[in-house]
Motif scaffolding. Structure first.
Motif, PDB file in Angstrom:
ATOM      1  N   TYR A 118      38.099  53.499  44.046  1.00 55.28           N
ATOM      2  CA  TYR A 118      38.337  52.702  42.801  1.00 55.28           C
ATOM      3  C   TYR A 118      38.983  51.339  43.130  1.00 55.28           C
ATOM      4  O   TYR A 118      39.275  50.493  42.186  1.00 55.28           O
ATOM      5  N   ARG A 138      36.593  48.019  39.031  1.00 50.35           N
ATOM      6  CA  ARG A 138      36.698  46.786  39.715  1.00 50.35           C
ATOM      7  C   ARG A 138      35.703  46.389  40.591  1.00 50.35           C
ATOM      8  O   ARG A 138      34.792  46.975  41.030  1.00 50.35           O
ATOM      9  N   LYS A 170      45.206  53.540  33.470  1.00 49.36           N
ATOM     10  CA  LYS A 170      43.905  54.061  32.835  1.00 49.36           C
ATOM     11  C   LYS A 170      42.712  53.436  33.989  1.00 49.36           C
ATOM     12  O   LYS A 170      43.010  52.151  34.290  1.00 49.36           O
ATOM     13  N   GLN A 174      47.276  60.130  42.222  1.00 50.56           N
ATOM     14  CA  GLN A 174      46.096  59.785  41.870  1.00 50.56           C
ATOM     15  C   GLN A 174      45.259  60.675  40.712  1.00 50.56           C
ATOM     16  O   GLN A 174      45.137  60.560  39.705  1.00 50.56           O
ATOM     17  N   ASP A 233      51.709  57.829  41.586  1.00 49.34           N
ATOM     18  CA  ASP A 233      50.909  57.168  40.803  1.00 49.34           C
ATOM     19  C   ASP A 233      49.764  57.965  40.401  1.00 49.34           C
ATOM     20  O   ASP A 233      49.311  58.858  40.981  1.00 49.34           O
ATOM     21  N   ILE A 234      49.114  57.663  39.125  1.00 52.06           N
ATOM     22  CA  ILE A 234      48.233  58.709  38.435  1.00 52.06           C
ATOM     23  C   ILE A 234      47.074  57.814  37.980  1.00 52.06           C
ATOM     24  O   ILE A 234      47.483  56.642  37.090  1.00 52.06           O
ATOM     25  N   VAL A 247      44.119  44.358  40.893  1.00 55.74           N
ATOM     26  CA  VAL A 247      44.091  45.867  40.564  1.00 55.74           C
ATOM     27  C   VAL A 247      43.346  46.344  39.575  1.00 55.74           C
ATOM     28  O   VAL A 247      42.704  47.186  39.700  1.00 55.74           O
ATOM     29  N   ARG A 248      43.956  46.026  38.545  1.00 51.69           N
ATOM     30  CA  ARG A 248      43.295  46.248  37.309  1.00 51.69           C
ATOM     31  C   ARG A 248      43.013  45.167  36.339  1.00 51.69           C
ATOM     32  O   ARG A 248      43.492  44.065  36.183  1.00 51.69           O
TER      33      ARG A 248
HETATM   34  N1  5AD Z   1      42.101  51.425  37.953  1.00 49.41           N
HETATM   35  C1  5AD Z   1      43.252  51.933  37.460  1.00 49.41           C
HETATM   36  N2  5AD Z   1      44.191  52.083  38.575  1.00 49.41           N
HETATM   37  C2  5AD Z   1      44.078  51.521  39.413  1.00 49.41           C
HETATM   38  N3  5AD Z   1      44.645  51.507  40.894  1.00 49.41           N
HETATM   39  C3  5AD Z   1      44.240  51.099  41.804  1.00 49.41           C
HETATM   40  N4  5AD Z   1      42.820  50.706  41.494  1.00 49.41           N
HETATM   41  C4  5AD Z   1      42.753  51.030  40.238  1.00 49.41           C
HETATM   42  C5  5AD Z   1      41.753  50.836  39.423  1.00 49.41           C
HETATM   43  N5  5AD Z   1      40.484  50.522  39.587  1.00 49.41           N
HETATM   44  C6  5AD Z   1      46.453  52.236  40.921  1.00 49.41           C
HETATM   45  C7  5AD Z   1      46.415  53.345  41.676  1.00 49.41           C
HETATM   46  C8  5AD Z   1      47.292  52.739  42.858  1.00 49.41           C
HETATM   47  C9  5AD Z   1      48.051  51.771  42.049  1.00 49.41           C
HETATM   48  C10 5AD Z   1      48.607  50.471  42.788  1.00 49.41           C
HETATM   49  O1  5AD Z   1      47.273  50.911  40.932  1.00 49.41           O
HETATM   50  O2  5AD Z   1      47.173  54.544  41.197  1.00 49.41           O
HETATM   51  O3  5AD Z   1      48.041  53.556  43.478  1.00 49.41           O
END
Ligand code: 5AD
Ligand code: SF4
Length: 459
Positions: free
Chosen positions: A172, A352, A348, A278, A316-317, A37-38
């Motif tokens: 994202y 991806r 942050k 978000q 989640d933000i 995810v990150r």
């Molecule tokens: N960059 C940052 N945060 C992300 N999330 C998902 N993809 C990304 C990304 N590319 C976060 C979102 C999601 C949580 C599981 O991970 O806030 O709700």
């Protein structure tokens, strides 16, 4: 989701006769179950795998004295599985030739076979084809299905998958590309798993899905309804012996008053909603392809507070999404301030592979992302302190989870027993209580707060 997958992987390996060990040095097989995810999480996995190069060489030397060379030369079998496996596929072998097998999150049931192939000397073993996490597997022999339950991290609380994958394609997010399209598990399989867990002493289940609100009974085809998730909650609420039901994650575009009524009305469903916001900027929400506005989100929260007063809300933000201006950021800040979440994960933005936002310019400098991230963390910490302080003096229902250390400023006899417990609103609580209360529900009077942990006494 990954934690539950890891439990399944453990279960599959235990079914094959393997035993979990604590140290890499003692292992015959090392499997990294990964998240994509990150970027940060990925970098740590590449680093850890790199560190194992030396151990593998050392082990290969150790066994080569008394093993056939093809086996001996593998030393220890190393696998990279989960979302990074799907995202990078065979490229992993180019980057790290000492990795023996790669497997995607939909293929984890293949792991014992992949290990077997790698042990017999096959190189670059890979299983990342689409969707072999087929539901057929669940329907196959009871013995196999049971083996999926062999290992659980916790004796009191368990995760239960209700759906896999996601159809939302937030711009994202890599999840739809690595976990595939959304597939709901049959209601019977879920209820059977819950009953099995209750039989084993589990008191709390957490339903897992990327978007639980879009859960659909797969057997109902086109008759599947908007509120199938609520119907599932109602059905599981009737399982006797079960104390609590939790779920995550809810998507604001699909959450509705039916869900809030279920939280308010079903006795086992806990008063906690994880509802990722978000961003508070409508422009950014549109770019993120989230399918709602900040106004709709605020209305949902109002409805929920009306229908289920006192329900905890977490979120989640993401800060620093491409083109996020100070004004966009201020909208997010403002909503966090107005809502007063019980807790929030603040990330942050990280570009991806495969995602739509990869085509956008990642133009918010890292230093600005860091500042916005810290700013929201500080604000959220303040909000959580204010929320937590309101609990002091309240009686909360707690479920005993595990033994705990004595809280630092508690007075009293050092021989007192403390346990960690969880309130229905999902706050962690440390309380003076006998260990026999682990796995039981009881009432606690909240006497203080330390960080994010409530302190209480049994009443
Ligand atoms: N960059 C940052 N945060 C992300 N999330 C998902 N993809 C990304 C990304 N590319 C976060 C979102 C999601 C949580 C599981 O991970 O806030 O709700
Ligand atoms: Fe990713 Fe959006 Fe699906 Fe959540 S709902 S898993 S953020 S695509």
């Amino acid at each position: 989701m990954n934690e539950r997958d890891s439990e399944i992987i453990y279960s599959l390996m235990i079914h094959k006769g393997y035993i979990p060990v604590k140290l890499y040095e003692d292992a015959d097989v090392i499997i990294f179950n990964t998240c994509a995810v990150r970027r940060h999480a990925e970098d740590r996995v590449w680093g850890k795998l790199n560190e194992l190069k030396g151990l593998k060489a050392k082990k290969a030397r150790l066994v080569s004295g008394f093993m056939p060379t093809d086996v001996a030369d593998r030393g220890v079998i190393i696998g990279l599985v989960g979302c990074m496996g799907k995202a990078y596929g065979k490229e992993v072998f180019k980057r790290l030739p000492h990795v023996d097998f790669v497997c995607g999150p939909s293929n984890i049931y293949d792991i014992p076979v992949l290990v077997e192939k790698a042990s017999s000397g096959r190189r670059n073993v890979c299983s990342i084809a689409r969707g072999s996490r087929s539901l057929d597997r669940e329907k196959c022999s009871k013995g196999f299905a049971r083996s999926l339950y062999l290992y659980r991290e916790d004796n009191v609380s368990s995760f239960v998958n209700i759906s896999y994958g996601c159809n939302n394609f937030c711009s994202y997010c890599i999840v739809p590309y690595v976990r595939g399209r959304e597939v709901s598990r049959p209601r019977e399989a879920i209820i059977e798993e819950v009953k099995y867990l209750v039989d084993k002493g589990i008191k709390e289940v957490t339903f897992l899905g990327q978007n639980v609100n879009s859960y659909k009974f797969p057997d109902r085809g086109s008759a599947a309804g908007k509120n199938d998730f609520v119907r599932l909650l109602e059905a599981v609420n009737n399982v006797s012996g079960l104390e609590r039901i939790r779920f995550m994650t809810s998507h604001p575009k699909d959450a509705n008053t039916g869900l809030f009524k279920a939280i308010a009305g079903l006795d086992k469903v806990c008063e906690h909603l994880h509802l990722p916001l978000q961003s508070g900027s409508d422009r950014i929400l549109r770019l993120m392809n989230r399918g709602y506005t900040s106004g709709r989100y605020l209305k949902l929260i109002d409805d929920m507070r009306m229908i289920a007063p006192g329900c905890a809300i977490t979120t989640d933000i993401i800060v620093g999404f491409p083109s996020e201006s100070e004004e966009d950021f201020e909208h997010t800040r403002d909503i966090i301030d107005r809502i007063g979440f019980d807790s929030a994960f603040i990330f942050k933005y990280s570009p991806r592979p495969f995602t739509k936002s990869l085509e956008m310019d990642d133009d918010v400098p890292m230093q600005v992302k860091r500042r916005r991230n810290q700013d929201l963390l500080d604000l959220q910490a303040k909000k959580a302190r204010e929320n937590n302080a309101r609990f002091i003096g309240n009686i909360e229902n707690a479920l005993g989870i595990s033994p705990a250390k004595r809280p630092p400023d508690s007075s009293g006899d050092v021989s007192d027993c403390y346990i960690k417990a969880r309130t229905r609103k999902n706050h962690q609580i440390v309380c003076k209580a006998d260990r026999s209360l682990i796995g039981r529900v009881f009432d606690v009077k909240i006497t203080g707060v330390q960080g994010n942990t409530l302190i209480g006494d049994m009443v």
